[in-house]
Scaffold this motif. Structure first.
Motif, PDB file in Angstrom:
ATOM      1  N   ARG A  44     -15.934  -1.421  15.016  1.00 25.91           N
ATOM      2  CA  ARG A  44     -14.643  -0.859  15.423  1.00 25.91           C
ATOM      3  C   ARG A  44     -13.598  -1.967  15.580  1.00 25.91           C
ATOM      4  N   LEU A  45     -13.992  -3.070  16.190  1.00 22.75           N
ATOM      5  CA  LEU A  45     -13.052  -4.177  16.356  1.00 22.75           C
ATOM      6  C   LEU A  45     -12.581  -4.696  15.002  1.00 22.75           C
ATOM      7  N   ILE A  46     -13.523  -4.856  14.078  1.00 22.90           N
ATOM      8  CA  ILE A  46     -13.166  -5.341  12.745  1.00 22.90           C
ATOM      9  C   ILE A  46     -12.264  -4.343  12.036  1.00 22.90           C
ATOM     10  N   ALA A  47     -12.583  -3.063  12.147  1.00 30.50           N
ATOM     11  CA  ALA A  47     -11.783  -2.038  11.469  1.00 30.50           C
ATOM     12  C   ALA A  47     -10.358  -1.999  12.008  1.00 30.50           C
ATOM     13  N   LEU A  48     -10.209  -2.065  13.318  1.00 32.21           N
ATOM     14  CA  LEU A  48      -8.876  -1.986  13.931  1.00 32.21           C
ATOM     15  C   LEU A  48      -8.027  -3.200  13.582  1.00 32.21           C
ATOM     16  N   THR A  49      -8.607  -4.386  13.674  1.00 35.66           N
ATOM     17  CA  THR A  49      -7.824  -5.590  13.371  1.00 35.66           C
ATOM     18  C   THR A  49      -7.506  -5.679  11.878  1.00 35.66           C
ATOM     19  N   THR A  50      -8.425  -5.224  11.033  1.00 42.92           N
ATOM     20  CA  THR A  50      -8.147  -5.211   9.585  1.00 42.92           C
ATOM     21  C   THR A  50      -7.015  -4.246   9.271  1.00 42.92           C
ATOM     22  N   PHE A  51      -7.074  -3.063   9.870  1.00 42.52           N
ATOM     23  CA  PHE A  51      -6.003  -2.082   9.663  1.00 42.52           C
ATOM     24  C   PHE A  51      -4.658  -2.666  10.082  1.00 42.52           C
ATOM     25  N   ALA A  52      -4.598  -3.281  11.259  1.00 41.50           N
ATOM     26  CA  ALA A  52      -3.334  -3.811  11.761  1.00 41.50           C
ATOM     27  C   ALA A  52      -2.791  -4.902  10.859  1.00 41.50           C
ATOM     28  N   ALA A  53      -3.658  -5.795  10.419  1.00 39.40           N
ATOM     29  CA  ALA A  53      -3.211  -6.885   9.536  1.00 39.40           C
ATOM     30  C   ALA A  53      -2.655  -6.335   8.227  1.00 39.40           C
ATOM     31  N   LEU A  54      -3.373  -5.401   7.629  1.00 39.43           N
ATOM     32  CA  LEU A  54      -2.912  -4.822   6.361  1.00 39.43           C
ATOM     33  C   LEU A  54      -1.644  -3.993   6.561  1.00 39.43           C
ATOM     34  N   ALA A  55      -1.570  -3.259   7.678  1.00 42.13           N
ATOM     35  CA  ALA A  55      -0.378  -2.450   7.964  1.00 42.13           C
ATOM     36  C   ALA A  55       0.847  -3.334   8.153  1.00 42.13           C
ATOM     37  N   GLY A  56       0.670  -4.475   8.796  1.00 40.75           N
ATOM     38  CA  GLY A  56       1.788  -5.385   8.985  1.00 40.75           C
ATOM     39  C   GLY A  56       2.283  -5.976   7.684  1.00 40.75           C
ATOM     40  N   VAL A  57       1.346  -6.423   6.849  1.00 38.34           N
ATOM     41  CA  VAL A  57       1.717  -7.020   5.558  1.00 38.34           C
ATOM     42  C   VAL A  57       2.379  -5.980   4.656  1.00 38.34           C
ATOM     43  N   ALA A  58       1.777  -4.786   4.580  1.00 37.44           N
ATOM     44  CA  ALA A  58       2.318  -3.747   3.710  1.00 37.44           C
ATOM     45  C   ALA A  58       3.656  -3.224   4.243  1.00 37.44           C
ATOM     46  N   GLY A  59       3.743  -3.021   5.561  1.00 35.59           N
ATOM     47  CA  GLY A  59       4.978  -2.510   6.146  1.00 35.59           C
ATOM     48  C   GLY A  59       6.150  -3.451   5.931  1.00 35.59           C
ATOM     49  N   ALA A  60       5.904  -4.744   6.100  1.00 33.33           N
ATOM     50  CA  ALA A  60       6.968  -5.719   5.873  1.00 33.33           C
ATOM     51  C   ALA A  60       7.359  -5.776   4.408  1.00 33.33           C
ATOM     52  N   ALA A  61       6.373  -5.664   3.516  1.00 33.44           N
ATOM     53  CA  ALA A  61       6.665  -5.685   2.085  1.00 33.44           C
ATOM     54  C   ALA A  61       7.549  -4.507   1.688  1.00 33.44           C
ATOM     55  N   VAL A  62       7.263  -3.339   2.251  1.00 37.60           N
ATOM     56  CA  VAL A  62       8.049  -2.147   1.922  1.00 37.60           C
ATOM     57  C   VAL A  62       9.466  -2.254   2.484  1.00 37.60           C
ATOM     58  N   GLN A  63       9.574  -2.613   3.762  1.00 35.92           N
ATOM     59  CA  GLN A  63      10.882  -2.587   4.418  1.00 35.92           C
ATOM     60  C   GLN A  63      11.771  -3.764   4.022  1.00 35.92           C
ATOM     61  N   ILE A  64      11.165  -4.909   3.720  1.00 38.67           N
ATOM     62  CA  ILE A  64      11.965  -6.078   3.327  1.00 38.67           C
ATOM     63  C   ILE A  64      12.085  -6.178   1.809  1.00 38.67           C
ATOM     64  N   GLY A  65      10.935  -6.134   1.122  1.00 36.86           N
ATOM     65  CA  GLY A  65      10.950  -6.367  -0.305  1.00 36.86           C
ATOM     66  C   GLY A  65      11.349  -5.168  -1.146  1.00 36.86           C
ATOM     67  N   TRP A  66      10.866  -3.974  -0.765  1.00 36.89           N
ATOM     68  CA  TRP A  66      11.118  -2.791  -1.582  1.00 36.89           C
ATOM     69  C   TRP A  66      12.425  -2.099  -1.183  1.00 36.89           C
ATOM     70  N   LEU A  67      12.499  -1.625   0.067  1.00 37.82           N
ATOM     71  CA  LEU A  67      13.685  -0.897   0.515  1.00 37.82           C
ATOM     72  C   LEU A  67      14.836  -1.825   0.895  1.00 37.82           C
ATOM     73  N   GLY A  68      14.518  -3.023   1.318  1.00 37.30           N
ATOM     74  CA  GLY A  68      15.559  -3.970   1.705  1.00 37.30           C
ATOM     75  C   GLY A  68      16.325  -3.573   2.947  1.00 37.30           C
ATOM     76  N   ILE A  69      15.690  -2.845   3.872  1.00 41.49           N
ATOM     77  CA  ILE A  69      16.408  -2.373   5.061  1.00 41.49           C
ATOM     78  C   ILE A  69      16.252  -3.297   6.250  1.00 41.49           C
ATOM     79  N   LEU A  70      15.476  -4.376   6.083  1.00 39.49           N
ATOM     80  CA  LEU A  70      15.305  -5.331   7.165  1.00 39.49           C
ATOM     81  C   LEU A  70      15.550  -6.748   6.650  1.00 39.49           C
ATOM     82  N   PRO A  71      16.278  -7.547   7.431  1.00 41.65           N
ATOM     83  CA  PRO A  71      16.383  -8.975   7.125  1.00 41.65           C
ATOM     84  C   PRO A  71      15.268  -9.714   7.860  1.00 41.65           C
TER      85      PRO A  71
END
Length: 324
Positions: free
Chosen positions: A165-192
């Motif tokens: 469970r610990l591994i699953a939760l931390t893996t999810f968070a790491a991937l969610a952070g990387v993907a979320g930043a890529a979408v909002q900064i790189g794709w949509l461009g709504i965040l500096p």
């Protein structure tokens, strides 16, 4: 004892209507009663300016007196204040930071009309040009919160071992952070802002919600999932202040919202994306407490459902053999 289907159906209908009656004011009341309440602003000018503000808007502003425009802008960039009113011999100016809150910036701009028709408006920290009204920033939090809740629920039900469970939760968070930043900064461009700083913020936010959900359920059982969803998502979203500002919500709800993950996450992301992290210390502490606390509850909580089911099946196997 058999349940009466009609009575059960009536009970469900009543329970849902009661929940609906409670949810409507939870979401509608804060939105309908937006107004400045001890909103931090800076003022540079004669004492009469502060006196006029307190007379015309009692309790609306928490005023910090500064020497000049440079001092006011410094406080805005440090997130000590939302804006500034400057009155000098050459005229009046209103400095805002739409990145901190487009709603507050609009409110202060409208208030500038009382200072005269030639008041200059300066946006010291503007929102990203690809998100001119800040709507994308606000909308981006809902899917992050929903998927984090879902991840916490799925890990609880389908990952039985504590270490897994610990591994699953931390893996999810790491991937969610990387993907979320890529979408909002790189794709949509709504965040500096710096990509990795934003990714780290989103990872901490998603871990705070998902780990808290799994941890509460591990401690008290599946009933904890409903409690976590109501407090962290339904209540937390309604009083987060992301769409406006915590100081515009009826108190103490605006302040309470900053102690919950969605409110703290919105504050921290604004600070990291637009202000170099200034003003995000408390929010980071709140999110860290949920994340660490949730992971600790996972460690000390009961074993997973899948493990229990397997154990029960093993115990039942000799009985089945004997029956044959």
């Amino acid at each position: 004892m058999r349940r009466n289907p009609l009575a059960l159906g009536v009970f469900i209908a009543i329970a849902v209507v009661v929940g609906q009656a409670l949810l409507i004011p939870l979401f509608a009341a804060p939105a309908a009663n937006l107004a400045p309440r001890d909103l931090p602003i800076a003022v540079a000018g004669p004492p009469q300016v502060v006196a006029q503000l307190e007379k015309e808007h009692p309790g609306a502003f928490e005023v910090t007196t500064v020497a000049d425009a440079a001092a006011a802008d410094s406080k805005i960039k440090d997130r000590d204040v939302y804006g500034a009113i400057l009155v000098t011999a050459t005229g009046a100016e209103v400095h805002v930071a739409s990145a901190a809150s487009p709603t507050v910036a609009q409110l202060l701009t409208q208030s500038a009309a009382a200072l005269g028709s030639d008041v200059a408006i300066r946006d010291v920290v503007p929102v990203d040009p690809d998100d001119p009204r800040g709507a994308g920033f606000v909308a981006g939090f809902l899917p992050l919160a929903i998927t984090s809740l879902l991840a916490g629920v799925l890990v609880y039900f389908f990952v039985p071992r504590r270490s897994a469970r610990l591994i699953a939760l931390t893996t999810f968070a790491a991937l969610a952070g990387v993907a979320g930043a890529a979408v909002q900064i790189g794709w949509l461009g709504i965040l500096p802002g710096d990509y990795w700083a934003v990714a780290g913020t989103l990872a901490l936010f998603t871990l705070a919600i998902s780990a808290a959900m799994t941890g509460i359920a591990a401690l008290v059982g599946r009933e904890g999932l409903g409690l976590g969803a109501v407090v962290m998502f339904l209540v937390g979203n309604a009083i987060s202040g992301i769409a406006a500002a915590p100081e515009l919500l009826p108190q103490p709800w605006g302040e309470v919202g900053q102690w919950l993950p969605i409110g703290a996450g919105g504050t921290l992301l604004r600070s990291v994306a637009y202000f170099g992290g200034s003003g995000g210390g408390f929010a980071a502490t709140v999110l860290s407490a949920y994340a660490i606390g949730g992971l600790l509850l996972v460690l000390i909580g009961r074993r997973g459902l899948a493990k229990k089911t397997a154990a029960a099946a093993t115990e039942a196997e000799p009985e089945l053999v004997g029956a044959h």
